[in-house]
Structures are given as C-alpha cells and as structure tokens.
Write an enzyme that holds these catalytic residues in place. Structure first.
Site, PDB file in Angstrom:
ATOM      1  N   LYS A 185       0.872  -1.181   0.000  1.00  0.00           N
ATOM      2  CA  LYS A 185       0.000   0.000   0.000  1.00  0.00           C
ATOM      3  C   LYS A 185       0.905   1.226   0.000  1.00  0.00           C
ATOM      4  CE  LYS A 185      -1.610   2.959   2.586  1.00  0.00           C
ATOM      5  NZ  LYS A 185      -1.484   4.126   1.712  1.00  0.00           N
ATOM      6  N   GLU A 234       9.004   1.355  11.238  1.00  0.00           N
ATOM      7  CA  GLU A 234      10.001   2.411  11.017  1.00  0.00           C
ATOM      8  C   GLU A 234       9.249   3.722  11.187  1.00  0.00           C
ATOM      9  OE1 GLU A 234      13.185   2.022  10.547  1.00  0.00           O
ATOM     10  OE2 GLU A 234      13.317  -0.117  10.139  1.00  0.00           O
ATOM     11  N   CYS A 236      12.707  11.257   8.263  1.00  0.00           N
ATOM     12  CA  CYS A 236      12.666  10.796   9.664  1.00  0.00           C
ATOM     13  C   CYS A 236      14.025  11.007  10.318  1.00  0.00           C
ATOM     14  CB  CYS A 236      12.290   9.324   9.693  1.00  0.00           C
ATOM     15  SG  CYS A 236      13.339   8.326   8.638  1.00  0.00           S
ATOM     16  N   GLU A 255       8.257  16.457  15.526  1.00  0.00           N
ATOM     17  CA  GLU A 255       8.977  16.390  14.250  1.00  0.00           C
ATOM     18  C   GLU A 255       8.640  17.630  13.437  1.00  0.00           C
ATOM     19  OE1 GLU A 255       7.736  12.498  12.536  1.00  0.00           O
ATOM     20  OE2 GLU A 255       9.788  12.423  11.842  1.00  0.00           O
TER      21      GLU A 255
HETATM   22  N1  LIG Z   1      11.819   5.490  10.462  1.00  0.00           N
HETATM   23  C1  LIG Z   1      11.764   5.510   9.142  1.00  0.00           C
HETATM   24  O1  LIG Z   1      12.441   4.747   8.460  1.00  0.00           O
HETATM   25  C2  LIG Z   1      10.865   6.480   8.436  1.00  0.00           C
HETATM   26  C3  LIG Z   1      11.043   6.687   7.062  1.00  0.00           C
HETATM   27  C4  LIG Z   1      10.221   7.593   6.407  1.00  0.00           C
HETATM   28  C5  LIG Z   1       9.233   8.282   7.100  1.00  0.00           C
HETATM   29  N2  LIG Z   1       9.099   8.066   8.423  1.00  0.00           N
HETATM   30  C6  LIG Z   1       8.081   8.809   9.176  1.00  0.00           C
HETATM   31  O2  LIG Z   1       6.884   8.916   8.418  1.00  0.00           O
HETATM   32  C7  LIG Z   1       6.217  10.118   8.714  1.00  0.00           C
HETATM   33  C8  LIG Z   1       5.888  10.846   7.428  1.00  0.00           C
HETATM   34  O3  LIG Z   1       5.222  10.024   6.563  1.00  0.00           O
HETATM   35  P1  LIG Z   1       3.630  10.044   6.419  1.00  0.00           P
HETATM   36  O4  LIG Z   1       3.100  11.418   6.651  1.00  0.00           O
HETATM   37  O5  LIG Z   1       3.323   9.372   5.125  1.00  0.00           O
HETATM   38  O6  LIG Z   1       3.186   9.148   7.648  1.00  0.00           O
HETATM   39  P2  LIG Z   1       1.745   8.553   7.960  1.00  0.00           P
HETATM   40  O7  LIG Z   1       1.880   7.763   9.199  1.00  0.00           O
HETATM   41  O8  LIG Z   1       0.701   9.592   7.898  1.00  0.00           O
HETATM   42  O9  LIG Z   1       1.467   7.584   6.721  1.00  0.00           O
HETATM   43  C9  LIG Z   1       2.324   6.533   6.385  1.00  0.00           C
HETATM   44  C10 LIG Z   1       1.568   5.535   5.555  1.00  0.00           C
HETATM   45  O10 LIG Z   1       0.538   4.982   6.358  1.00  0.00           O
HETATM   46  C11 LIG Z   1      -0.710   5.104   5.687  1.00  0.00           C
HETATM   47  N3  LIG Z   1      -1.753   5.198   6.701  1.00  0.00           N
HETATM   48  C12 LIG Z   1      -2.204   6.284   7.370  1.00  0.00           C
HETATM   49  N4  LIG Z   1      -3.187   5.923   8.220  1.00  0.00           N
HETATM   50  C13 LIG Z   1      -3.351   4.577   8.092  1.00  0.00           C
HETATM   51  C14 LIG Z   1      -4.207   3.608   8.694  1.00  0.00           C
HETATM   52  N5  LIG Z   1      -5.091   3.945   9.606  1.00  0.00           N
HETATM   53  N6  LIG Z   1      -4.086   2.316   8.315  1.00  0.00           N
HETATM   54  C15 LIG Z   1      -3.186   1.944   7.396  1.00  0.00           C
HETATM   55  N7  LIG Z   1      -2.347   2.821   6.782  1.00  0.00           N
HETATM   56  C16 LIG Z   1      -2.425   4.116   7.129  1.00  0.00           C
HETATM   57  C17 LIG Z   1      -0.539   6.338   4.809  1.00  0.00           C
HETATM   58  O11 LIG Z   1      -1.484   6.334   3.776  1.00  0.00           O
HETATM   59  C18 LIG Z   1       0.886   6.128   4.324  1.00  0.00           C
HETATM   60  O12 LIG Z   1       0.901   5.175   3.297  1.00  0.00           O
HETATM   61  C19 LIG Z   1       7.153  10.890   9.604  1.00  0.00           C
HETATM   62  O13 LIG Z   1       6.762  10.718  10.940  1.00  0.00           O
HETATM   63  C20 LIG Z   1       8.497  10.228   9.361  1.00  0.00           C
HETATM   64  O14 LIG Z   1       9.419  10.381  10.399  1.00  0.00           O
HETATM   65  C21 LIG Z   1       9.866   7.184   9.108  1.00  0.00           C
HETATM   66  O1  LIG Z   2      12.496   9.425   6.150  1.00  0.00           O
HETATM   67  C1  LIG Z   2      13.222   8.556   6.553  1.00  0.00           C
HETATM   68  C2  LIG Z   2      14.048   7.655   5.678  1.00  0.00           C
HETATM   69  C3  LIG Z   2      15.305   8.334   5.347  1.00  0.00           C
HETATM   70  C4  LIG Z   2      16.374   7.421   4.840  1.00  0.00           C
HETATM   71  O2  LIG Z   2      16.185   6.218   4.620  1.00  0.00           O
HETATM   72  O3  LIG Z   2      17.459   7.941   4.688  1.00  0.00           O
END
Ligand SMILES: NC(=O)c1ccc[n+]([C@@H]2O[C@H](COP(=O)([O-])OP(=O)(O)OC[C@H]3O[C@@H](n4cnc5c(N)ncnc54)[C@H](O)[C@@H]3O)[C@@H](O)[C@H]2O)c1
Ligand SMILES: O=CCCC(=O)O
Length: 493
Positions: free
Chosen positions: A186, A262, A296, A393
C-alpha cells in the site's frame, strides 16, 4: 537531462494507473480513482485507481495463493530477479528521478540520489537472497541433533510513506522477495506514482504473478484494516508516523502479527567545542536540508556548545541563505516545496510558537509566497527548552539551535525525547564520540557525518521510533522465521 512539459507528459503517460493484482493491472472494483498533485504547483498530475476493501481482499487472495510456489523458487532465481530490477531501475534512473520530483517535490539532484539509494536495496538483497543460512549442531548432551532453518514468514502487508517514494518501497520489497515472501504494497496516497512504475519494473524483471500486489488508496485504514485482521496475513511492515504506527501495532496484536515499524524521529545534532565547525556546518546542511527536512532522519534539534554557537549559527546561516527554493525540475532548485498546505502550516505553527517563546529567526521564518507549498530555509537561535519545536517532528527546512556547556548536559538534552531513531555528533575527540554512542538512546549515530542511510547498514530506531531494522544483514531477517527440527540420536538402538 533537462525536463520539458512534453517530457513530463510522456513520462506520466507511461505510469500504470491501475491496481496490480495477481500480475494484472486493473481498475478498482468501485471504479473510483483519486488525484495525485504536484506540490510545486498544486496542479493534478494524474488520476489513479483507488483501491477499496474488496480490492484489498483480492490483493491478499493473490498473495496468499502465490505464497507456497514462490517460497519454493530457488533463492538464486529470486536474487536474479532483484538483480535485473536493480539494472532496470538504474537504466531508467532519469524517469524515476523525474517522477519523484513531480509527485513529491524534491529537487532533481536529490531525486537522482534517491534512485541510487533505493536501487541499492535491490542489489544488496539480490546478494543476500542466497545467504539465509541455518545450522546443524549436536546437542550438548551428545544425543539429539539440532537442525535450524530459516523460512519465509509468508504474505506481508507493506505500508510506505510519501517522503522517499522509491527507497521506502525497495527497502521492504527487496528483502521480502529475497526471503521468498509474497506482498501487498500500500503506497502513500500523496506519492503513489513511483511505486506504480517500480512495480511495473519488478514484473518486467520476472516476478511471478501474485508475488507483488499494489493497492494505492485514498482510504488507507478502511482498505488495509481488514487485511491486518485476516489470518492469512503473516507480517506487517510499516514506515510512517509514530501516531499511525502505534494504532497499527494495536491492530496487529489481534493476530499476533510479525511487525516492523520504522517510525518518526527527533534527531539531535550535537556540536562540541572541539568540533571542526566547517565540517559540522556541512553535516548540518545535509542532516537538515536533505529532502527539505522531510526525513525521519532530519536533524530536529541543534545542540551546540555555547563557545561555538555563534560561529556555527553564522556559518550555517551563510550556507542556508544560498539555498534557492524552486520547483524541483528547475536547475537552480536546492529546496523544493513541502508536500502539502497542511504540512507547511504545521511547520509555520512550530516556528511561530518558538518565536513567541523568545527564539529569533537568524534567517527565514516564513512561507514563500506564490504557488506551491514552499517554506523558507530557517534557522532559529535562542530556542527555549520545553517549546514544541524541540519535541515534535518539524518535517521542514527549519533548524532550531539550543546551547549546552557540559557533555552531561548535551546527553541529557539529546535524550530528552520519546523518539530514538538517529543522532549526529560532531567532535574531533574519538573517545568522546564513542562515549556519546554509548550514552545516546538511538538506533543509529552519525559521527562527524550528516547522513547515515546506507543499504548495507541496519536502519531503524529505539523507543517510539520503532521496532526492527531495514537494510544490512538484519533486513532479510525481518521476513524470515526460524524453525528448529529436533532429530533423535542417530546412534541409538
Ligand atoms: N523510520 C523511518 O524509516 C521512516 C522513514 C520515512 C518516514 N518516516 C516517518 O513517516 C512520517 C511521514 O510520513 P507520512 O506522513 O506518510 O506518515 P503517515 O503515518 O501519515 O502515513 C504513512 C503511511 O501509512 C498510511 N496510513 C495512514 N493511516 C493509516 C491507517 N489507519 N491504516 C493503514 N495505513 C495508514 C498512509 O497512507 C501512508 O501510506 C514521519 O513521521 C516520518 O518520520 C519514518
Ligand atoms: O524518512 C526517513 C528515511 C530516510 C532514509 O532512509 O534515509
């Protein structure tokens, strides 16, 4: 390669707009579609099929049906599919880069960097596929024999965020393929196009029907919720916010699903009095402005020794002021737009709150007027402990600076967060660097380095930044389970 409206239109026309289910692209059962916007202009790029619960169920049917035969495909063959996919993504690097720039906004140079990074997961796991070793041993009492093997966990639900549209997908799909798992992916509704093109490449590279199913949707919870409750699903790998991850973990507990999470970060960037300040500024530029701060791993809190704080802020501001905001396709673009109006408003709210509490904007501090969701690269000095900008964040090009005077204070400030993804430390004293590694509560540490991301390294966090690791030797383990077979004494009567 330069881009033109015609080149953009041709590329968009080549992106599959359907759902990928059981090897075929098809519309959603409801016939619904949703629109994908260019965050630089707010204009619609493309409409794609909008999966609903019935499509989700069909995707899991296909993944479950393909699991047994896929697990039997020799590891070498699975690795070769990944290797071909690596070559194909690399050959089409310009297409992938432009598509990411169009749907996500990052400057083309950064998008090219993500293609290299994202493709590397395909190459890395093409090599790891053949190394899922087990072991054979004799029990300590010399009687039984212990046979330990690794098996694919089974059908996986992979949920990816919008900020790294290619790398976040390859970081999950590649180890799942290497391990012999089937998948429902997804993609993020804000940036689904790159995953569509990537899935087409995976099919062209020889992935059998049903192994990878892709269901972009505007109704994430309604579409994936039933899959998480379906006993045929064996694993949930999620990258996204801590808030959503926490809810999904609760849902996943019902069937005791294997999970990888993650999640968000709040990275401290610590500059000691003995640091090479120019190197620290170069690291800060990467740690803060990579992906417009929408990472992130983005440095969220600059914790600088008070004896070098003014020099650091001045040099950082001088570098930041040369960062032109423009659509990512423009040659001069160094900082693209934020993903949408809501994200930009949130960034500005945090800045306004910090300034109201006494912080001063050395540069920036406002949205860029005009079309798109641009925000000025910003440095805030004199930020007060306890303000929201230090605990949430930011996800934008804003660098808050606070100061410290002792190592203990730096450690306390850095660890003062519920997140624990990555920290950055700048010092010339190796012993101090090692002490900081031991004392900081994070899954990763950049020592005199502003970027840690590497397909060969285990990426992941502690505390509320998540569970599990992606990449490195650890990445494939997330998609394998260990089975032990106890064998009776072969010498017994
Ligand atoms: N740790 C890591 O490796 C990493 C990497 C990239 C992004 N992030 C984090 O992601 C966030 C930004 O991304 P975002 O805004 O897309 O995050 P988000 O949590 O809003 O969404 C992430 C994904 O989850 C889906 N989603 C949202 N609600 C859902 C539900 N109820 N059920 C199933 N899926 C659902 C979204 O459509 C999207 O595909 C930031 O907090 C960032 O730090 C973490
Ligand atoms: O947003 C988090 C992922 C960043 C990365 O993989 O370097």
């Amino acid at each position: 390669m330069t881009t033109t409206p015609q080149r953009e239109a041709e590329l968009l026309a080549s992106v599959p707009t359907g759902l990928l289910i059981d090897g075929r692209w098809r519309p959603a059962v409801s016939g619904k579609t949703f629109e994908v916007e260019d965050p630089s202009t707010g204009k619609v790029l493309l409409s794609i099929a909008d999966a609903g619960p019935e499509d989700g169920a069909a995707a899991l049917d296909a993944a479950a049906a393909a699991q047994e035969s896929w697990a039997k495909v020799p590891a070498r063959e699975r690795g070769e599919i990944l290797r071909r996919a690596f070559e194909m993504v690399t050959a089409r690097a310009e297409d992938f880069a432009l598509l990411m720039t169009l749907e996500m906004g990052k400057p083309l140079a950064e998008a090219r960097g993500e293609v290299t990074y994202g493709a590397e997961f395909l190459r890395w796991f093409s090599e790891e596929a053949v190394r899922a070793f087990g072991r054979y041993s004799v029990s300590p009492d010399g009687k039984s024999r212990l046979l330990v093997t690794k098996k694919p966990v089974g059908p996986c639900l992979l949920i990816t965020p919008w900020n790294f549209p290619l790398a976040m997908a390859t970081r999950k799909v590649a180890p799942a393929v290497a391990a012999g798992c089937t998948m429902v992916l997804k993609s993020a509704n804000l940036t689904p196009l790159t995953s569509q093109l990537f899935a087409a490449v995976m099919m062209e590279a020889g992935l059998p029907a049903g192994v990878l199913n892709v269901i972009p949707t505007s109704t994430a919870g309604a579409t994936t919720g039933p899959l998480i409750k379906d006993s045929r699903l064996r694993k949930l790998s999620f990258t996204g916010s801590t808030e959503v991850g926490r809810r999904l973990l609760a849902d996943a507990s019902e069937n005791v699903l294997r999970t990888s999470m993650e999640l968000g970060g709040n990275a401290p960037f610590v500059v000691f009095e003995d640091a090479d300040v120019d190197a620290a500024v170069a690291g800060a530029m990467l740690a803060k402005l990579r992906n417009m701060g929408e990472a992130c791993t983005a440095a969220n809190r600059f914790i600088v020794h008070d004896s070098v704080a003014d020099e650091f802020a001045e040099k950082f501001a001088a570098k930041m002021s040369g960062m032109t905001t423009a659509r990512g396709t423009e040659a001069e673009s160094k900082v693209g737009p934020l993903i949408d109006a809501k994200s930009r408003d949130k960034v500005h709210e945090l800045v306004t709150d910090a300034v109201a509490a006494g912080a001063v904007a050395v540069i920036g501090g406002a949205a860029v007027e005009g079309p798109g969701y641009f925000y000025q690269p910003t440095i805030l000095k004199g930020v007060t402990e306890g303000t929201r900008i230090l605990s949430e964040e930011i996800f934008g090009p804003v660098a808050p600076i606070i100061t410290f005077s002792t190592e203990d204070e730096a450690v306390r400030l850095a660890n003062n967060t519920e997140y624990g993804l990555v920290a950055y430390v700048f010092t010339k004293d190796l012993n101090r660097g090692i002490r900081m590694g031991e004392r900081l509560e994070t899954g990763m540490l950049g020592l005199n380095a502003g970027v840690v991301s590497n397909a060969a390294a285990p990426f992941g966090g502690v505390k509320q930044s998540g569970l599990g690791r992606e990449g490195g030797l650890e990445g494939i383990e997330e998609y394998l389970y260990t089975q032990y077979i106890g064998i009776a004494d072969p010498y017994a009567g």
